[in-house]
Design a protein around this motif. Structure first.
Motif, PDB file in Angstrom:
ATOM      1  N   LYS A   1      -2.598   3.765  -3.746  1.00 52.76           N
ATOM      2  CA  LYS A   1      -2.089   2.801  -4.416  1.00 52.76           C
ATOM      3  C   LYS A   1      -2.279   1.050  -4.142  1.00 52.76           C
ATOM      4  O   LYS A   1      -2.022   1.481  -2.224  1.00 52.76           O
TER       5      LYS A   1
ATOM      6  N   VAL B   1      -4.067  10.022  -3.511  1.00 58.66           N
ATOM      7  CA  VAL B   1      -3.639   8.978  -4.493  1.00 58.66           C
ATOM      8  C   VAL B   1      -2.513   7.695  -3.407  1.00 58.66           C
ATOM      9  O   VAL B   1      -1.948   7.762  -3.244  1.00 58.66           O
TER      10      VAL B   1
ATOM     11  N   SER C   1       0.800  -1.408   0.344  1.00 55.69           N
ATOM     12  CA  SER C   1       0.380  -0.404  -0.383  1.00 55.69           C
ATOM     13  C   SER C   1       0.482   1.348   0.022  1.00 55.69           C
ATOM     14  O   SER C   1       1.792   1.411   0.922  1.00 55.69           O
TER      15      SER C   1
ATOM     16  N   SER D   1      -2.137  -3.273  -4.326  1.00 59.42           N
ATOM     17  CA  SER D   1      -2.324  -4.136  -4.907  1.00 59.42           C
ATOM     18  C   SER D   1      -2.557  -5.517  -3.494  1.00 59.42           C
ATOM     19  O   SER D   1      -1.663  -5.561  -2.682  1.00 59.42           O
TER      20      SER D   1
ATOM     21  N   ASP E   1      -6.444   3.322  -6.702  1.00 62.33           N
ATOM     22  CA  ASP E   1      -5.746   1.509  -7.452  1.00 62.33           C
ATOM     23  C   ASP E   1      -5.265   0.855  -7.217  1.00 62.33           C
ATOM     24  O   ASP E   1      -4.144   1.213  -6.570  1.00 62.33           O
ATOM     25  N   THR E   2      -6.166  -0.040  -7.289  1.00 64.21           N
ATOM     26  CA  THR E   2      -6.420  -1.413  -6.400  1.00 64.21           C
ATOM     27  C   THR E   2      -5.543  -2.467  -7.749  1.00 64.21           C
ATOM     28  O   THR E   2      -6.266  -2.607  -9.440  1.00 64.21           O
ATOM     29  N   SER E   3      -4.354  -3.202  -7.401  1.00 55.47           N
ATOM     30  CA  SER E   3      -4.436  -3.763  -8.568  1.00 55.47           C
ATOM     31  C   SER E   3      -4.811  -5.383  -7.815  1.00 55.47           C
ATOM     32  O   SER E   3      -3.816  -5.646  -6.860  1.00 55.47           O
TER      33      SER E   3
ATOM     34  N   ASN F   1     -12.377   0.177  -6.532  1.00 52.92           N
ATOM     35  CA  ASN F   1     -11.587   1.592  -6.523  1.00 52.92           C
ATOM     36  C   ASN F   1     -12.804   2.402  -6.119  1.00 52.92           C
ATOM     37  O   ASN F   1     -12.306   3.433  -5.291  1.00 52.92           O
TER      38      ASN F   1
END
Length: 370
Positions: free
Chosen positions: A275, A273, A255, A277, A360-362, A305
């Protein structure tokens, strides 16, 4: 030469006497009560109930932990009274956990209680703090058959951990830092007993020296994410679509957050922002058989998201109304401010705060779903 011999003889005498004095001051281990947990329960504005849990090292002892409680108006006075009850020298250098019951947190002077311990040279800075839903005394006195002692149980539960469990641990140093830093409001784990177990049920949010309210674990997760914690608890999300609800659990691997301010105190605004994953480890919904497709995973990421962005925005709206800053968002304005920053500036800035949020999720893999 004679002068040197006399000086040497006097030195030996002092060393001998000092050794005798030190020997006389030593107290046998069995006569020392090393407090492992110290708890505060609210009685009224003048009186506080103090409870201590002391481990017993005698293998023949019937109880592994002794519990003593007294009502007092001063912490140090209460410790002396407990010493009289236990017939042992009470020391705090092995203190691991401090508990504060919810009523004391809401009505008592928590800051003063913690500050007294913080100033005590015997007490380490890493002593953990938690707020208890019910009576702290009852929590300590309850039996936990599958645990070696309530002291170790609480210490392990609240200890900073590298696993994925939600753990908003707060120690004495953290608490006093946020109490004295105008850009932060204090938080602590919120505990409650359920079915003979102690659970972390969320976060206690403070405003100045007293607790304001309790927050959910999801709100606690938002605080940790926006503070920049790399390893977060699994992300539990429920998506409400037109056809049906979707439930999913993402084990977060990493994160990262970037927060920038417009430096304008008259119309403060943040660009956030975030991010994340991780691995999708559980899913229930209409897309269950379609998640082998990259396109479908991308669509799911977009929905996640939107949901996380909305959850963060809702939480920021709440702290905006309460005029509290458990995250330290106002630090992004203070660093550009020339002058003395105080709590009033923090409250004023939070009350006018606006924001743009981008998540922004991966999803790196679908784990056992494949």
């Amino acid at each position: 030469m004679k002068g040197k011999l006399k000086l040497l003889a006097i030195t030996f005498c002092f060393i001998f006497l000092a050794g005798c004095t030190e020997k006389e001051l030593k107290i046998p281990l069995e006569d020392v009560g090393m407090v492992g947990v110290l708890a505060f329960d609210y009685i009224d504005d003048e009186q506080t109930q103090i409870t201590v849990a002391i481990p017993q090292y005698d293998p023949e002892a019937k109880e592994h932990t002794q519990i003593f409680s007294v009502s007092t108006d001063l912490i140090s006075k209460g410790i002396v009274e407990i010493e009289a009850l236990s017939d042992k020298k009470i020391v705090l250098n092995q203190l691991r956990v401090v508990l504060v019951n919810e009523q004391f947190a809401l009505q008592g002077d928590v800051r003063n209680a913690i500050q007294q311990l913080y100033r005590n040279a015997e007490v380490g800075n890493k002593v953990l703090i938690a707020v208890v839903k019910e009576s702290a005394e009852d929590m300590l006195k309850q039996e936990y058959p599958d645990k070696p002692s309530v002291i170790m149980y609480l210490n392990d539960l609240l200890q900073p951990s590298v696993n994925t469990a939600f753990n908003p641990n707060t120690n004495i140093h953290d608490f006093m830092y946020t109490q004295t830093n105008p850009n932060f409001d204090s938080i602590a784990p919120f505990l409650k007993t359920k079915d003979g177990k102690i659970d972390i049920d969320g976060i206690a949010l403070f405003k100045e020296k007293r607790m304001l309210k309790s927050l959910s674990t999801n709100e606690g997760l938002i605080i940790q994410a926006l503070q920049g914690r790399k390893k977060l608890a699994p992300l539990n999300i429920e998506l409400n679509n037109e056809n049906q609800k979707e439930k999913l659990l993402i084990d977060l691997i990493d994160s990262k957050v970037k927060i920038r301010s417009n430096k304008d105190l008259k119309a403060p605004k943040l660009n956030i922002v975030l991010k994340m994953s991780g691995t999708l480890i559980e899913y229930r919904g209409e897309r269950e058989n379609k998640l082998k497709s990259i396109d479908n995973i991308v669509d799911l990421e977009k929905d996640v998201n939107k949901k996380v962005e909305q959850d963060i925005s809702n939480f920021l709206e709440e702290i905006k109304k309460l005029e509290v800053d458990p995250i330290g968002l106002t630090e992004n304005f203070r660093m550009h401010y020339k002058g003395n920053w105080d709590k009033e500036l923090t409250n004023e800035t939070i009350s006018k705060l606006e924001w743009d949020i981008q998540v922004d999720t991966s999803i790196l893999s679908t784990g056992i779903l494949r």
